[in-house]
Design an enzyme around this catalytic site. Structure first.
Site, short mmCIF file in Angstrom:
data_model
loop_
_atom_site.label_atom_id
_atom_site.label_comp_id
_atom_site.label_asym_id
_atom_site.label_seq_id
_atom_site.Cartn_x
_atom_site.Cartn_y
_atom_site.Cartn_z
N ASP A 174 -4.26 -4.94 0.50
CA ASP A 174 -4.61 -4.38 1.80
C ASP A 174 -6.03 -4.82 2.08
O ASP A 174 -6.98 -4.27 1.51
CB ASP A 174 -4.48 -2.86 1.75
CG ASP A 174 -4.85 -2.18 3.05
OD1 ASP A 174 -5.34 -2.87 3.97
OD2 ASP A 174 -4.67 -0.95 3.15
N TYR A 223 -7.91 -3.79 -2.69
CA TYR A 223 -7.86 -2.80 -1.63
C TYR A 223 -9.24 -2.77 -0.99
O TYR A 223 -10.15 -2.10 -1.44
CB TYR A 223 -7.48 -1.43 -2.21
CG TYR A 223 -7.48 -0.29 -1.22
CD1 TYR A 223 -6.96 -0.45 0.05
CD2 TYR A 223 -7.98 0.96 -1.58
CE1 TYR A 223 -6.96 0.60 0.95
CE2 TYR A 223 -7.98 2.02 -0.68
CZ TYR A 223 -7.47 1.83 0.58
OH TYR A 223 -7.47 2.88 1.47
N ASN A 279 0.88 -1.17 0.00
CA ASN A 279 0.00 0.00 0.00
C ASN A 279 0.92 1.22 0.00
O ASN A 279 1.56 1.53 1.00
CB ASN A 279 -0.92 -0.01 1.23
CG ASN A 279 -1.83 1.21 1.26
OD1 ASN A 279 -1.43 2.32 0.94
ND2 ASN A 279 -3.08 1.01 1.65
#
Length: 267
Positions: free
Chosen positions: A158, A117, A18
DNA sequence: ATGCCAAGCATCGCTTGA
């Protein structure tokens, strides 16, 4: 005699990071790529539109890229060193109206790479937490399809979930946070139960390992971290898992992202 | 209960992140 590149058992290093703003941290990203030399990289939080993605600079550093940007927020990319990533999906199925750039999937050298994400979900309860859980359900549905296909797959990114209490420092500060809620953890556990292997935990079953340290309250200096960036492997890839590491030192550098890169090596 | 840090976008404050 086969060359190293053509050998099907050649090792492959796959990272997730990230980056928290790719343009602002481009020099640090290029520096890390140069020293770590991952074959594949999943990036999250590009915080840039498609038009301002630094494809040229990455190309000069030896990386082909596929990306799905978004102005100011979110944004995901897949980088590959030896080959052009062949994009198979530019969004998570299940909600065509979802405007947020959080999912990108591509084939790289025989491995299907899913870069994700997952929504943060704070504050909870509320609409953002509902969106997180709904997104998680879409991911679980899609992930089952990927497993059913029998393809070698990595779900990397993430996840915005601290899976267990062993994945966070000793604190009560995060108890009301979306990252630790029972609903978030249950969804992550259900994903794993489909047959995915959490690569870092497979090779480091009990060690305290973190991938994110908040900028606030001296949390880096105190090693007050959370493990929220994960690489999940389909069964055939789990058999090839050789190493899994967090590049913790990268987080301590000047102008670093609040996350550290995480990588696996497949044999 | 509040500020704490950082980035982006747009001004000198607001929103978002985790």
């Amino acid at each position: 005699m086969l060359s190293q590149r053509q050998t099907p058992t050649a090792s492959m290093k796959i990272a997730t990071y990230n980056i928290n703003g790719i343009n602002g941290r481009l020099p640090r990203l290029l520096e890390w790529l140069h020293e770590s030399e991952p074959d594949v990289v999943c990036l999250q939080e590009l915080k840039t539109s498609d038009a301002t993605f630094p494809a040229e600079a990455l190309r000069e550093a030896g990386y082909h890229a596929a990306w799905r940007g978004q102005r100011a927020y979110n944004g995901v990319a897949i980088l590959a060193r030896h080959a052009e990533p062949v994009v198979t999906r530019r969004g998570l199925p299940g909600d065509v109206a979802d405007p947020e750039s959080r999912y990108l999937e591509a084939a790289v050298e025989g491995v299907l790479i899913a870069c994700l994400y997952l929504p943060n979900g704070n504050p909870q309860p509320g609409p953002k937490f509902d969106y997180k859980l709904a997104w998680f359900e879409r991911l679980i549905t899609h992930a089952q399809g990927l497993l059913d296909s029998g393809a070698p797959v990595v779900l990397a990114g993430d996840f915005n979930v601290v899976p267990t209490d062993a994945d966070i420092y000793a604190t009560r500060s995060w108890l009301d946070d979306a990252l630790l809620q029972p609903e978030s953890r249950a969804a992550f556990a259900r994903l794993l139960e489909q047959g995915w292997t959490d690569a870092v935990r497979r090779l480091h079953p009990t060690a305290p390992i973190y991938t994110y340290w908040d900028y606030k309250r001296n949390r880096w200096q105190r090693d007050a971290g959370l493990r929220i960036d994960h690489l999940l492997l389909s069964p055939s890839l789990a058999q090839r898992l050789k190493r899994a590491e967090v590049e913790k030192a990268v987080r301590g550098r000047e102008g670093a992202s609040d996350h550290a890169p995480v990588w696996i090596e497949l044999r």
